[in-house]
Design a protein around this motif. Structure first.
Motif, PDB file in Angstrom:
ATOM      1  N   UNK A 344      14.956  -8.149 -42.654  1.00 49.73           N
ATOM      2  CA  UNK A 344      16.107  -8.023 -43.818  1.00 49.73           C
ATOM      3  C   UNK A 344      17.085  -7.068 -43.062  1.00 49.73           C
ATOM      4  N   UNK A 345      17.018  -6.569 -41.859  1.00 48.51           N
ATOM      5  CA  UNK A 345      18.088  -5.394 -41.490  1.00 48.51           C
ATOM      6  C   UNK A 345      19.349  -6.240 -40.865  1.00 48.51           C
ATOM      7  N   UNK A 346      19.004  -7.586 -40.510  1.00 48.20           N
ATOM      8  CA  UNK A 346      20.061  -8.304 -39.631  1.00 48.20           C
ATOM      9  C   UNK A 346      20.354  -9.618 -40.332  1.00 48.20           C
ATOM     10  N   UNK A 347      21.283  -9.718 -41.164  1.00 49.88           N
ATOM     11  CA  UNK A 347      21.788 -11.012 -41.985  1.00 49.88           C
ATOM     12  C   UNK A 347      21.701 -12.352 -40.979  1.00 49.88           C
ATOM     13  N   UNK A 348      22.271 -12.309 -39.701  1.00 47.36           N
ATOM     14  CA  UNK A 348      22.339 -13.299 -38.797  1.00 47.36           C
ATOM     15  C   UNK A 348      21.312 -13.120 -37.819  1.00 47.36           C
ATOM     16  N   UNK A 349      20.350 -12.578 -37.898  1.00 47.97           N
ATOM     17  CA  UNK A 349      19.420 -12.341 -36.693  1.00 47.97           C
ATOM     18  C   UNK A 349      19.951 -11.695 -35.468  1.00 47.97           C
ATOM     19  N   UNK A 350      21.019 -11.186 -35.526  1.00 48.75           N
ATOM     20  CA  UNK A 350      21.574 -10.512 -34.400  1.00 48.75           C
ATOM     21  C   UNK A 350      21.039  -9.024 -33.916  1.00 48.75           C
ATOM     22  N   UNK A 351      20.894  -8.779 -32.820  1.00 56.11           N
ATOM     23  CA  UNK A 351      20.101  -7.652 -32.354  1.00 56.11           C
ATOM     24  C   UNK A 351      20.443  -6.202 -32.899  1.00 56.11           C
ATOM     25  N   UNK A 352      19.477  -5.438 -33.342  1.00 54.91           N
ATOM     26  CA  UNK A 352      19.584  -4.400 -33.907  1.00 54.91           C
ATOM     27  C   UNK A 352      18.563  -3.265 -33.460  1.00 54.91           C
TER      28      UNK A 352
END
Length: 460
Positions: A344-352
């Motif tokens: 849930x922390x990355x709306x676009x599935x990008x790396x965090x």
């Protein structure tokens, strides 16, 4: 009219005033409830930052599911539908210049079977043989007041503890294992040793308790700040003062006179000190209390988030992060692959990712003097070394929790008890609360806040 003042608007203070507020509404009491928070935001170490499609928690990022899910507060606030759980995956330890997996069935790095011990790549053959002492060496001296580090080394040997257990356990409890008691960390390990004759056998027999579900931690769709917002919205009959830093508490004619740095004053009959012990101590001009506060210790932590415009599929497959085991190649103590662990922390599935730098590291003092731009460059260097990714972040969030992380030393229970008695004798009605004394997890803080509130209610 009686007045209750809660100093500190973190989760403990909010839980205390929420419990008092429920009682006030149920009974129609005329008691005045006031919460004073030094900053402009409620939440304390719970602080959710949203930026460019990323959700970043600058403080705590989750709650232990088995503790949180039974809290009545979650149901009362109507947050059941907002709950999200961690994704499962392997954790690694960065050592000898590479990522090595922690055995999947280990509990805080402790093997749960002979097979788990045999297959680990973190310990030498000699270290594995030494760890077998757990099966035939009996406990004759250790109690729950003894050091968890000494206890584990006695039965497992030094190598397994240093290379596999300590990196995990020290990370969770923010301290050296030699300074932490069995009671304040994993008290059930001593019970298992007594009952089964072996820590490993005890963990194996109770494996389902720890590994029956991958949903070990929970948060909310909008981040942990959802809990803070929900609590604040319920406090209709309590006064919330922000930018109100308490400066001095004095007892005058049976009541407490509290002065604030903004020039305001308040009289109260009861005070809940839900602030760090370093801040609570400064409120009193009392040498006896100063001596009682002195033994408490804290550590520091720098948290660095970095979000990138690339998919997190670049990460090692089926992994959620790593811990560093005294490897001179990296300065970070740990790295959570946040977008992988918390989708849930990355709306676009990008790396965090989130990196942790702790004051236990020999180089930490030099980090504290760095500008945020320098810290970010350091974090990018660690990411290149550990993950082989040479990227520029699209977003970042850096938080320095200086002297904010409580350390529970071996003498912690006795220190808390002495402070409680000293405070009760000189300032009856002034009560301690929060992670400096009674537990660092969010569910522990919630239960502590509620318990303190009930103590005040019973005195009415």
């Amino acid at each position: 009219m009686k007045t209750v003042l809660v100093i500190g608007g973190g989760i403990t203070g909010l839980s205390a005033i929420y419990e008092l507020h429920k009682w006030k509404q149920d009974t129609g009491s005329e008691v005045s409830l006031v919460l004073a928070e030094a900053s402009g935001e409620l939440g304390g170490k719970i602080s959710t930052v949203k930026q460019s499609g990323f959700i970043m928690e600058s403080g705590a990022d989750s709650m232990v599911t088995r503790k949180a899910i039974s809290l009545p507060m979650i149901q009362e606030l109507g947050l059941q539908e907002e709950i999200v759980y961690n994704a499962t995956g392997r954790s690694f330890i960065y050592t000898d210049g590479e990522l090595k997996p922690i055995p999947a069935d280990a509990v805080f790095g402790i093997p749960t079977s002979v097979e788990s011990l045999a297959k680990t790549t973190l310990v030498s053959a000699e270290g594995k043989v030494e760890a077998l002492k757990d099966f035939y060496v009996q406990n004759e001296t250790f109690t729950k007041n003894d050091s968890i580090g000494d206890f584990l080394e006695y039965f497992f040997g030094k190598e397994l503890v240093e290379k596999q257990i300590a990196p995990v356990l020290s990370g969770v409890y923010s301290g050296r294992l030699s300074d932490l008691t069995i009671a304040s960390t994993l008290p059930y390990l001593l019970d298992y040793k007594e009952k089964y004759g072996s820590i490993i056998k005890g963990l194996e027999a109770n494996k389902e308790k720890f590994q029956s579900s991958g949903k070990k931690f929970l948060s909310f769709k909008g981040g942990l700040g959802t809990l803070i917002d929900a609590l604040a919205s319920k406090l209709k009959e309590a006064e919330i003062r922000k930018h109100a830093q308490a400066e001095r508490i004095e007892k005058i004619n049976g009541r407490y006179h509290v002065s604030f740095t903004n020039g305001e004053t308040l009289e109260a009959d009861y005070i809940v000190l839900s602030i760090p012990h370093t801040a609570a101590e400064k409120l009193f001009d009392d040498q006896q209390l100063t001596r009682a506060f002195a033994p408490f210790k804290t550590s520091s932590l720098i948290s660095i988030y970095a979000g990138f415009d690339v998919s997190d599929s670049l990460l090692p497959e089926d992994g959620t992060g790593f811990i560093t085991a005294d490897d001179p190649g990296l300065l970070c103590n740990a790295c959570t692959w946040t977008s992988r662990k918390w989708t849930h922390t990355s709306a676009n599935g990008n790396l965090l990712v989130r990196l942790f730098y702790k004051s236990s590291h020999p180089s930490f003092a030099s980090l504290q003097s760095m500008e945020k731009s320098e810290l970010l460059r350091l974090a990018m260097s660690d990411i290149r070394k550990a993950l082989g990714l040479d990227l520029e972040p699209a977003v970042s969030e850096i938080t320095n929790w200086s002297d904010s992380m409580p350390n529970y030393l071996i003498t912690h229970p006795q220190t808390v008890e002495k402070l409680e008695k000293t405070l009760a004798a000189a300032y009856p009605g002034v009560l301690l609360a929060g992670c400096s004394y009674y537990g660092v997890g969010i569910p522990d803080c919630i239960e502590n806040g509620e318990a303190v509130a009930r103590q005040i209610i019973e005195s009415f």
